[in-house]
Write a protein that holds these residues in place. Structure first.
Motif, PDB file in Angstrom:
ATOM      1  N   GLN B 133      -9.931 -19.282   5.261  1.00 29.42           N
ATOM      2  CA  GLN B 133      -8.601 -18.552   4.322  1.00 29.42           C
ATOM      3  C   GLN B 133      -8.672 -18.526   3.134  1.00 29.42           C
ATOM      4  OE1 GLN B 133      -7.168 -16.121   7.006  1.00 29.42           O
ATOM      5  NE2 GLN B 133      -8.013 -17.031   8.426  1.00 29.42           N
ATOM      6  N   THR B 134      -8.150 -17.655   2.996  1.00 33.43           N
ATOM      7  CA  THR B 134      -7.623 -16.809   1.971  1.00 33.43           C
ATOM      8  C   THR B 134      -6.873 -18.178   1.048  1.00 33.43           C
ATOM      9  OG1 THR B 134      -7.425 -15.275  -0.154  1.00 33.43           O
ATOM     10  CG2 THR B 134      -6.275 -15.370   1.853  1.00 33.43           C
ATOM     11  N   TRP B 135      -7.051 -18.087  -0.145  1.00 38.30           N
ATOM     12  CA  TRP B 135      -6.017 -18.339  -1.387  1.00 38.30           C
ATOM     13  C   TRP B 135      -5.567 -17.593  -2.099  1.00 38.30           C
ATOM     14  CZ3 TRP B 135      -8.823 -23.457  -3.908  1.00 38.30           C
ATOM     15  CH2 TRP B 135      -9.618 -24.568  -3.045  1.00 38.30           C
ATOM     16  N   THR B 136      -5.508 -16.549  -2.150  1.00 43.34           N
ATOM     17  CA  THR B 136      -5.198 -15.063  -3.229  1.00 43.34           C
ATOM     18  C   THR B 136      -4.977 -14.534  -2.799  1.00 43.34           C
ATOM     19  OG1 THR B 136      -7.151 -14.778  -2.980  1.00 43.34           O
ATOM     20  CG2 THR B 136      -7.187 -16.493  -4.758  1.00 43.34           C
ATOM     21  N   GLY B 137      -4.159 -13.816  -1.378  1.00 44.95           N
ATOM     22  CA  GLY B 137      -4.391 -13.583  -0.800  1.00 44.95           C
ATOM     23  C   GLY B 137      -2.715 -12.501  -1.154  1.00 44.95           C
ATOM     24  N   THR B 138      -1.481 -13.118  -1.839  1.00 43.25           N
ATOM     25  CA  THR B 138      -0.637 -12.783  -2.600  1.00 43.25           C
ATOM     26  C   THR B 138      -1.329 -12.010  -3.402  1.00 43.25           C
ATOM     27  OG1 THR B 138       0.377 -15.070  -2.013  1.00 43.25           O
ATOM     28  CG2 THR B 138       1.349 -13.374  -4.033  1.00 43.25           C
ATOM     29  N   PHE B 139      -2.565 -12.330  -4.468  1.00 43.85           N
ATOM     30  CA  PHE B 139      -2.451 -10.694  -5.274  1.00 43.85           C
ATOM     31  C   PHE B 139      -3.137 -10.394  -5.400  1.00 43.85           C
ATOM     32  CE2 PHE B 139      -3.015 -15.405  -6.617  1.00 43.85           C
ATOM     33  CZ  PHE B 139      -2.027 -15.639  -7.050  1.00 43.85           C
ATOM     34  N   THR B 140      -3.595  -9.786  -3.714  1.00 43.55           N
ATOM     35  CA  THR B 140      -4.483  -8.465  -3.279  1.00 43.55           C
ATOM     36  C   THR B 140      -2.830  -7.099  -2.910  1.00 43.55           C
ATOM     37  OG1 THR B 140      -3.559  -9.352  -0.745  1.00 43.55           O
ATOM     38  CG2 THR B 140      -6.168  -9.270  -1.724  1.00 43.55           C
ATOM     39  N   PHE B 141      -1.072  -7.935  -2.811  1.00 47.23           N
ATOM     40  CA  PHE B 141       0.047  -7.099  -2.379  1.00 47.23           C
ATOM     41  C   PHE B 141      -0.502  -6.340  -1.488  1.00 47.23           C
ATOM     42  CE2 PHE B 141      -1.726  -6.054  -7.402  1.00 47.23           C
ATOM     43  CZ  PHE B 141      -0.610  -7.766  -7.694  1.00 47.23           C
ATOM     44  N   MET B 142      -1.113  -6.988  -0.037  1.00 39.93           N
ATOM     45  CA  MET B 142      -1.004  -5.922   1.254  1.00 39.93           C
ATOM     46  C   MET B 142       0.358  -6.425   1.844  1.00 39.93           C
ATOM     47  SD  MET B 142      -3.759  -4.359   1.579  1.00 39.93           S
ATOM     48  CE  MET B 142      -4.141  -3.790   0.130  1.00 39.93           C
ATOM     49  N   MET B 143       1.163  -7.298   0.827  1.00 41.73           N
ATOM     50  CA  MET B 143       2.042  -7.349   1.762  1.00 41.73           C
ATOM     51  C   MET B 143       3.003  -6.131   1.889  1.00 41.73           C
ATOM     52  SD  MET B 143       2.235  -8.917  -0.971  1.00 41.73           S
ATOM     53  CE  MET B 143       2.934  -9.722  -2.023  1.00 41.73           C
ATOM     54  N   ILE B 144       2.635  -5.381   1.403  1.00 41.16           N
ATOM     55  CA  ILE B 144       3.406  -3.785   0.943  1.00 41.16           C
ATOM     56  C   ILE B 144       2.311  -3.196   2.671  1.00 41.16           C
ATOM     57  CG2 ILE B 144       3.115  -1.619   0.263  1.00 41.16           C
ATOM     58  CD1 ILE B 144       2.715  -3.266  -2.723  1.00 41.16           C
ATOM     59  N   VAL B 145       2.003  -3.384   3.256  1.00 36.76           N
ATOM     60  CA  VAL B 145       1.434  -3.308   4.303  1.00 36.76           C
ATOM     61  C   VAL B 145       2.436  -3.428   5.920  1.00 36.76           C
ATOM     62  CG1 VAL B 145      -0.596  -2.197   6.311  1.00 36.76           C
ATOM     63  CG2 VAL B 145      -0.846  -2.292   3.863  1.00 36.76           C
ATOM     64  N   ARG B 146       3.413  -4.414   5.282  1.00 36.85           N
ATOM     65  CA  ARG B 146       4.146  -5.074   5.944  1.00 36.85           C
ATOM     66  C   ARG B 146       5.372  -4.343   6.160  1.00 36.85           C
ATOM     67  NH1 ARG B 146       2.091 -11.258   6.791  1.00 36.85           N
ATOM     68  NH2 ARG B 146       1.887 -11.218   9.287  1.00 36.85           N
ATOM     69  N   ALA B 147       5.488  -3.616   4.922  1.00 38.62           N
ATOM     70  CA  ALA B 147       7.412  -2.600   4.426  1.00 38.62           C
ATOM     71  C   ALA B 147       7.840  -2.039   5.618  1.00 38.62           C
ATOM     72  CB  ALA B 147       6.973  -2.094   3.406  1.00 38.62           C
ATOM     73  N   PRO B 148       7.119  -1.068   6.061  1.00 37.01           N
ATOM     74  CA  PRO B 148       7.488  -0.498   7.170  1.00 37.01           C
ATOM     75  C   PRO B 148       7.677  -1.252   8.483  1.00 37.01           C
ATOM     76  CG  PRO B 148       4.577   0.270   6.743  1.00 37.01           C
ATOM     77  CD  PRO B 148       5.367  -0.787   5.648  1.00 37.01           C
TER      78      PRO B 148
END
Ligand code: ZN
Ligand code: ZN
Lengths: 131, 313
Positions: B133-148
Motif C-alpha cells: 500500500q501507498t505511503w504518500t496517499g495524503t499528498f494526493t488530496f483524495m480525502m476531498i472525495v470523502r467530503a460529501p
C-alpha cells in the motif's frame, strides 16, 4: 492493540515469511535459459519495439537486446524480469563485474556478475551500443 | 453526538493478515506445484510487507491531516445522521462508491497514480500484494472525495471505520488460490477473479475493475472487464520496476513527475499535463497511455482485436 504488540507481530510475520519462502526455494533468482527466452522477456516489456537479437550474458541473468529502435538490457528480477533501453545509461567496472546505471529512479542499476577476463569484453561491447 | 468512536479495525486485522499469508504459502507449497495456486518470491513478498508496514506508519504520522480536514467539515455541516446500524451500512455502501472514484482517479490522473502505482508494482499476485500500500496517499488530496459523506452527516469516525472494513475486504481477493466463486457472488461482489484483471498489464485488462467491495460500480460506469480464461493475467506495471527497494517503490513516480515537470523548454500547459494527465502522457508522443496501448493492440494481430477491454470507447 498496543503498538509494541503490533510491532512484534509485524516483525515476527516478516521473518516467518522470509524464512519460509527461502526454505521453500522461492528466493532463487531466475536465469534465462537461452536468447529466445530473453527476447520474449524483452517483448513483454516493449511490445511496440520487439527484439531482433539478444546476447545472453554468462549466468543468464541478463541479456543485451537489439530491438527495432535501439539497444536495451533485459534482466531477471527475482522469478520475473524487467527491461530498459540502454540510451542514457552509464557503465562502470566494479569488483563483482559490470554495473549499468540507468537514468531511472524505478530501475536505478544492475550489476552484471562477470569474471575479470570477461569484463573488458562486455564493457567494450556495451560501450559501442551507447555511442 | 460528541464521542463517536469505532475500533481501529485495520490494526486489529494485522494478526489475521499474517496468519492468512502463512497459510497461503503453505497451501501453494502443498497444492500448487505447477503455479496455478499462486507464486511467492522472497524479496517481492518482503517488499510488499514493508510497503504495508510503511503505510501504517505514514498513517500514524500524517493521519492527523485528513482527520483535521474531516473534523473541520463536521463542524460546519448542520446534518447528523447518528449512529444507527443502517446508517453504518449506508455509509459503507456510499464509501465504497467513494472508493471506486478515488481508485479510478488513481489510474487516470498521474498525480494520484504516483501514490497508487506502488500497489501495482509487484509482478506477483498473492496476499502480500494486498498489503503493498501507498505511503504518500495524503499528498494526493483524495480525502476531498470523502467530503460529501461527512457533509451529508456521516461522522468522520464512522467514515474511517467503514473505509477500514473496505480495505480488509480487499485483502482476501489478492490471491490466485481461488478461481471463481458462485455466479451471484461474481455478479455483485469484487472477487479474486475480478481483481486479478485489475492487476493485469495485458492491454485488454488495463484500467478495468476499480471496485473495492461491490463490482456493480464498474458495471454501472462501464469499466468492468471479466477475466478471460484464454488470456492469462500478466501481473505488474506496463514497465516493471527494476528495484525491490521500498523507498524507490514508494517515491519513484513522484520523482519522475518532478523530472518531467521541470524539463527545459516546455510550455506551462505541458508541465501541468505531466502532473495531471493520464499516466503515459508525453508532450512528444514518446510514451504510451493505456488508451494508446489498447488502440495499438486493436490494430495489431488479428483475433486479438476484439472482446471486452479492447472495445472502441
Ligand atoms: Zn489500482
Ligand atoms: Zn489490488
Amino acid at each position: 492493540m498496543p503498538l509494541w504488540l503490533l510491532a512484534t507481530i509485524v516483525v515476527v510475520g516478516l521473518a516467518a515469511v522470509a524464512l519460509l519462502t527461502h526454505l521453500l526455494g522461492w528466493s532463487r533468482a531466475r536465469a534465462f535459459v537461452d536468447e529466445a527466452e530473453a527476447m520474449r522477456a524483452w517483448d513483454r516489456e516493449f511490445s511496440a519495439d520487439p527484439a531482433r537479437r539478444a546476447d545472453l550474458l554468462p549466468g543468464g541473468h541478463a541479456a543485451v537486446v537489439h530491438s527495432v529502435r535501439g539497444t536495451g538490457l533485459v534482466w531477471t528480477m527475482g522469478l520475473d524480469s524487467t527491461a530498459r533501453p540502454l540510451e542514457g545509461a552509464r557503465l562502470q567496472q566494479t569488483r563483482r563485474g559490470l554495473t549499468i546505471r540507468f537514468p531511472d529512479m524505478a530501475a536505478p542499476s544492475v550489476t552484471l556478475p562477470l569474471d575479470p577476463s570477461e569484463r573488458d569484453d562486455w564493457h567494450r561491447r556495451l560501450q559501442e551500443t551507447l555511442t | 453526538m460528541t464521542d463517536v468512536s469505532y475500533p481501529d479495525v485495520v490494526t486489529l486485522a494485522v494478526p489475521l493478515f499474517v496468519a492468512a499469508i502463512l497459510a497461503e504459502i503453505v497451501w501453494i507449497a502443498v497444492r500448487g506445484r505447477d503455479g496455478h495456486a499462486g507464486r511467492y518470491e522472497t524479496r517481492d513478498a518482503l517488499t510488499s510487507l514493508l510497503m504495508g508496514t510503511g503505510n501504517v506508519v505514514s498513517g500514524l504520522l500524517l493521519g492527523f491531516i485528513a482527520w483535521g480536514f474531516f473534523m473541520m467539515l463536521w463542524q460546519i455541516t448542520p446534518l447528523d445522521l447518528g449512529t444507527a446500524w443502517w446508517v453504518v451500512v449506508l455509509c459503507f455502501v456510499l464509501d465504497d462508491l467513494r472508493y471506486y472514484w478515488v481508485h479510478r482517479f488513481g489510474h487516470r490522473i498521474r498525480w494520484v497514480w504516483a501514490s497508487h502505482v506502488n500497489h501495482h508494482s509487484s509482478q506477483h499476485y498473492n496476499l502480500t500484494t494486498a498489503l503493498r500500500q501507498t505511503w504518500t496517499g495524503t499528498f494526493t488530496f483524495m480525502m476531498i472525495v470523502r467530503a460529501p459523506l461527512i457533509l451529508l452527516g456521516f461522522h468522520p469516525a464512522m467514515v474511517l471505520f467503514v473505509g477500514g472494513l473496505n480495505l480488509i475486504y480487499q485483502f482476501w481477493i489478492h490471491t490466485e488460490a481461488i478461481g471463481r466463486l458462485p455466479r451471484w457472488v461474481e455478479a455483485v461482489m469484487n472477487t479474486p477473479s475480478h481483481h486479478r484483471v485489475h492487476h493485469g498489464r495485458n492491454a485488454r485488462y488495463l484500467d478495468a475493475n476499480y471496485a473495492g467491495v461491490f463490482i456493480v460500480w464498474d458495471k454501472l460506469f462501464g469499466t468492468f472487464v471479466a477475466e478471460d480464461d484464454r488470456e492469462k493475467v500478466d501481473y505488474g506495471l506496463v514497465h516493471n520496476l527494476g528495484t525491490f527497494n521500498p523507498l524507490r517503490v514508494a517515491f519513484h513516480e513522484w520523482v519522475a513527475i518532478f523530472r518531467d515537470v521541470t524539463r527545459p523548454g516546455l510550455t506551462l500547459r505541458q508541465r501541468l499535463m505531466y502532473a495531471v494527465a493520464p499516466p503515459g502522457w508525453s508532450h512528444d508522443g514518446s510514451r504510451e497511455t493505456s488508451d494508446q496501448i489498447k488502440a495499438r493492440h486493436r490494430a495489431a494481430p488479428p483475433g486479438d482485436a476484439e472482446g471486452p477491454g479492447l472495445a472502441r470507447p
